[in-house]
Motif scaffolding. Structure first.
Motif, PDB file in Angstrom:
ATOM      1  N   SER A  17       0.815  -1.214   0.133  1.00  0.00           N
ATOM      2  CA  SER A  17       0.052  -0.109   0.155  1.00  0.00           C
ATOM      3  C   SER A  17       0.809   1.058  -0.087  1.00  0.00           C
ATOM      4  N   PRO A  18       0.508   2.252  -0.381  1.00  0.00           N
ATOM      5  CA  PRO A  18       1.152   3.736  -0.379  1.00  0.00           C
ATOM      6  C   PRO A  18       1.598   3.995   1.121  1.00  0.00           C
ATOM      7  N   LEU A  19       0.789   3.647   2.046  1.00  0.00           N
ATOM      8  CA  LEU A  19       1.501   3.967   3.558  1.00  0.00           C
ATOM      9  C   LEU A  19       2.276   3.058   3.720  1.00  0.00           C
ATOM     10  N   LEU A  20       2.435   1.572   3.520  1.00  0.00           N
ATOM     11  CA  LEU A  20       3.590   0.804   3.779  1.00  0.00           C
ATOM     12  C   LEU A  20       4.776   1.132   2.974  1.00  0.00           C
ATOM     13  N   ALA A  21       4.554   1.653   1.640  1.00  0.00           N
ATOM     14  CA  ALA A  21       5.465   2.073   0.910  1.00  0.00           C
ATOM     15  C   ALA A  21       6.565   3.428   1.669  1.00  0.00           C
ATOM     16  N   GLN A  22       5.788   4.167   2.096  1.00  0.00           N
ATOM     17  CA  GLN A  22       6.293   5.357   2.595  1.00  0.00           C
ATOM     18  C   GLN A  22       7.003   4.949   3.893  1.00  0.00           C
ATOM     19  N   LEU A  23       6.352   3.927   4.716  1.00  0.00           N
ATOM     20  CA  LEU A  23       7.059   3.712   6.093  1.00  0.00           C
ATOM     21  C   LEU A  23       8.284   2.753   5.733  1.00  0.00           C
ATOM     22  N   ILE A  24       8.339   1.838   4.748  1.00  0.00           N
ATOM     23  CA  ILE A  24       9.589   1.324   4.168  1.00  0.00           C
ATOM     24  C   ILE A  24      10.720   2.323   3.892  1.00  0.00           C
ATOM     25  N   ALA A  25      10.198   3.208   2.962  1.00  0.00           N
ATOM     26  CA  ALA A  25      11.176   4.220   2.620  1.00  0.00           C
ATOM     27  C   ALA A  25      11.676   5.003   3.808  1.00  0.00           C
ATOM     28  N   ALA A  26      11.252   5.482   4.741  1.00  0.00           N
ATOM     29  CA  ALA A  26      11.352   6.129   5.742  1.00  0.00           C
ATOM     30  C   ALA A  26      12.559   5.208   6.564  1.00  0.00           C
ATOM     31  N   LEU A  27      12.081   4.161   6.793  1.00  0.00           N
ATOM     32  CA  LEU A  27      12.964   3.444   7.744  1.00  0.00           C
ATOM     33  C   LEU A  27      14.496   3.028   6.911  1.00  0.00           C
ATOM     34  N   CYS A  28      14.261   2.686   5.763  1.00  0.00           N
ATOM     35  CA  CYS A  28      15.591   2.626   4.998  1.00  0.00           C
ATOM     36  C   CYS A  28      16.488   3.703   4.943  1.00  0.00           C
ATOM     37  N   GLU A  29      15.700   4.955   4.777  1.00  0.00           N
ATOM     38  CA  GLU A  29      16.532   6.317   4.880  1.00  0.00           C
ATOM     39  C   GLU A  29      17.495   6.450   6.248  1.00  0.00           C
ATOM     40  N   MET A  30      16.990   5.756   7.254  1.00  0.00           N
ATOM     41  CA  MET A  30      17.435   5.973   8.563  1.00  0.00           C
ATOM     42  C   MET A  30      18.664   5.247   8.638  1.00  0.00           C
ATOM     43  N   ALA A  31      18.861   4.261   7.585  1.00  0.00           N
ATOM     44  CA  ALA A  31      20.103   3.564   7.752  1.00  0.00           C
ATOM     45  C   ALA A  31      20.542   2.725   9.054  1.00  0.00           C
ATOM     46  N   ASN A  32      19.401   2.141   9.601  1.00  0.00           N
ATOM     47  CA  ASN A  32      19.496   1.284  10.704  1.00  0.00           C
ATOM     48  C   ASN A  32      20.585   1.877  11.851  1.00  0.00           C
ATOM     49  N   PRO A  33      20.169   3.023  12.555  1.00  0.00           N
ATOM     50  CA  PRO A  33      21.167   3.482  13.522  1.00  0.00           C
ATOM     51  C   PRO A  33      20.905   2.724  14.897  1.00  0.00           C
ATOM     52  N   TRP A  34      22.123   2.726  15.619  1.00  0.00           N
ATOM     53  CA  TRP A  34      21.872   1.922  16.814  1.00  0.00           C
ATOM     54  C   TRP A  34      22.800   2.863  17.899  1.00  0.00           C
ATOM     55  N   PRO A  35      22.174   2.755  19.155  1.00  0.00           N
ATOM     56  CA  PRO A  35      20.904   2.540  19.677  1.00  0.00           C
ATOM     57  C   PRO A  35      19.533   3.210  18.748  1.00  0.00           C
ATOM     58  N   MET A  36      18.428   2.232  18.638  1.00  0.00           N
ATOM     59  CA  MET A  36      17.409   2.787  17.553  1.00  0.00           C
ATOM     60  C   MET A  36      16.788   3.967  18.483  1.00  0.00           C
ATOM     61  N   PRO A  37      16.634   5.133  17.637  1.00  0.00           N
ATOM     62  CA  PRO A  37      15.770   6.087  18.375  1.00  0.00           C
ATOM     63  C   PRO A  37      14.449   5.789  18.177  1.00  0.00           C
ATOM     64  N   PRO A  38      13.519   6.568  19.086  1.00  0.00           N
ATOM     65  CA  PRO A  38      12.254   6.038  19.171  1.00  0.00           C
ATOM     66  C   PRO A  38      11.408   6.105  17.678  1.00  0.00           C
ATOM     67  N   ARG A  39      11.774   7.206  16.706  1.00  0.00           N
ATOM     68  CA  ARG A  39      11.078   7.266  15.575  1.00  0.00           C
ATOM     69  C   ARG A  39      11.311   5.553  14.723  1.00  0.00           C
ATOM     70  N   ALA A  40      12.535   5.370  14.688  1.00  0.00           N
ATOM     71  CA  ALA A  40      13.102   4.140  14.289  1.00  0.00           C
ATOM     72  C   ALA A  40      12.189   2.907  14.634  1.00  0.00           C
ATOM     73  N   LEU A  41      12.207   2.726  15.956  1.00  0.00           N
ATOM     74  CA  LEU A  41      11.387   1.877  16.824  1.00  0.00           C
ATOM     75  C   LEU A  41       9.809   1.837  16.435  1.00  0.00           C
ATOM     76  N   HIS A  42       9.118   2.977  16.185  1.00  0.00           N
ATOM     77  CA  HIS A  42       7.819   3.181  15.990  1.00  0.00           C
ATOM     78  C   HIS A  42       7.607   2.835  14.333  1.00  0.00           C
ATOM     79  N   LEU A  43       8.530   3.245  13.587  1.00  0.00           N
ATOM     80  CA  LEU A  43       8.382   2.827  12.207  1.00  0.00           C
ATOM     81  C   LEU A  43       8.420   1.513  11.892  1.00  0.00           C
ATOM     82  N   SER A  44       9.265   0.812  12.705  1.00  0.00           N
ATOM     83  CA  SER A  44       9.287  -0.866  12.602  1.00  0.00           C
ATOM     84  C   SER A  44       8.177  -1.450  13.044  1.00  0.00           C
ATOM     85  N   GLN A  45       7.551  -1.002  14.289  1.00  0.00           N
ATOM     86  CA  GLN A  45       6.274  -1.623  14.514  1.00  0.00           C
ATOM     87  C   GLN A  45       5.240  -1.469  13.524  1.00  0.00           C
ATOM     88  N   LEU A  46       5.016  -0.369  13.276  1.00  0.00           N
ATOM     89  CA  LEU A  46       4.017   0.113  11.839  1.00  0.00           C
ATOM     90  C   LEU A  46       4.260  -0.491  10.752  1.00  0.00           C
TER      91      LEU A  46
END
Length: 238
Positions: free
Chosen positions: A98-127
């Motif tokens: 879906s368009p929503l899922l596509a935008q969520l995936i794009a946003a997570l990929c743009e963050m390049a897997n930071p560690w420790p995970m910031p709250p935004r990355a954690l919420h994106l993963s859950q969504l």
């Protein structure tokens, strides 16, 4: 990517035409999502055409091979297999993104897997997990039968998708009566032989068009009267 501590890992990459990711497997569940271009994926049991807007869920430890048709831009997710909600990803299937899922995936990929995970990355993963588990199954998957007689028929149709042979002819090729052939094919693949052949031709059409061949030529090679007839079939399928 597989050893990162994240529950969901995002990955984006561009591939050239003809690139082949030879048969391999991952310890994590994977979503292979096409942004542009066409991918052909093979597992032991199925063939999948992955056009833009679709994603293939590949369970952990499932052997698979990916072939790029045309220049491909993909985004991929690797999901830890032990997550409670990830159990639903243990079945290979092609889903609509879906368009929503596509935008969520794009946003997570743009963050390049930071560690420790910031709250935004954690919420994106859950969504992403919530939306991915709700994604509808696509009608483009092409299941393979296990019976060697039926596989012989499928291989013959794959070699000549425009074949004018009738159902009776293919049943005779398998050494079965028409009724037995139809019943066994439905039981093995979940599809009638006619619907299976239509999916095969849709995959072949997607492949030909992705390579830049004229629609009229692709339609002719697949046994359609013209490109409009082929396009109508593809609209019904996708």
């Amino acid at each position: 990517m597989q050893s990162l501590p994240h529950d969901v890992v995002g990955y984006a990459r561009d591939y050239r035409d003809g690139y082949v990711s030879v048969r391999h497997r991952h310890p994590r569940h994977q979503l292979i999502y096409a942004i542009s271009g066409l991918m052909m994926a093979e597992t032991d049991a199925m063939s999948h055409a992955i056009p833009p807007g679709y994603g293939l869920i590949v369970p952990a430890q499932q052997p698979h091979e990916i072939r790029m048709i045309g220049a491909v831009r993909l985004q991929s997710l690797y999901v830890r297999a032990g997550l409670p909600r990830a159990d639903a990803l243990a079945r290979c299937r092609l889903v609509t993104i879906s368009p929503l899922l596509a935008q969520l995936i794009a946003a997570l990929c743009e963050m390049a897997n930071p560690w420790p995970m910031p709250p935004r990355a954690l919420h994106l993963s859950q969504l992403i997990l919530i939306e991915l588990l709700a994604a509808p199954v696509s009608p483009l998957a092409l299941p393979y039968p296990t019976d060697p007689r039926l596989r012989r028929v499928c291989d013959g149709l794959i070699a000549t998708p425009a074949s004018p042979r009738s159902l009776d002819d293919w049943a005779a090729e398998a050494g079965m009566s028409r009724r037995t052939f139809s019943r066994h094919f439905q039981l093995e693949t979940g599809l009638s032989f006619g619907k299976w052949a239509q999916r095969l031709r849709c995959q072949a059409a997607l492949r030909g068009l992705a390579k830049g061949r004229p629609a009229a030529r692709v339609a002719r090679e697949l046994g359609y009267a013209n490109a409009y007839t082929m396009a109508a079939m593809m609209r019904r399928m996708t």
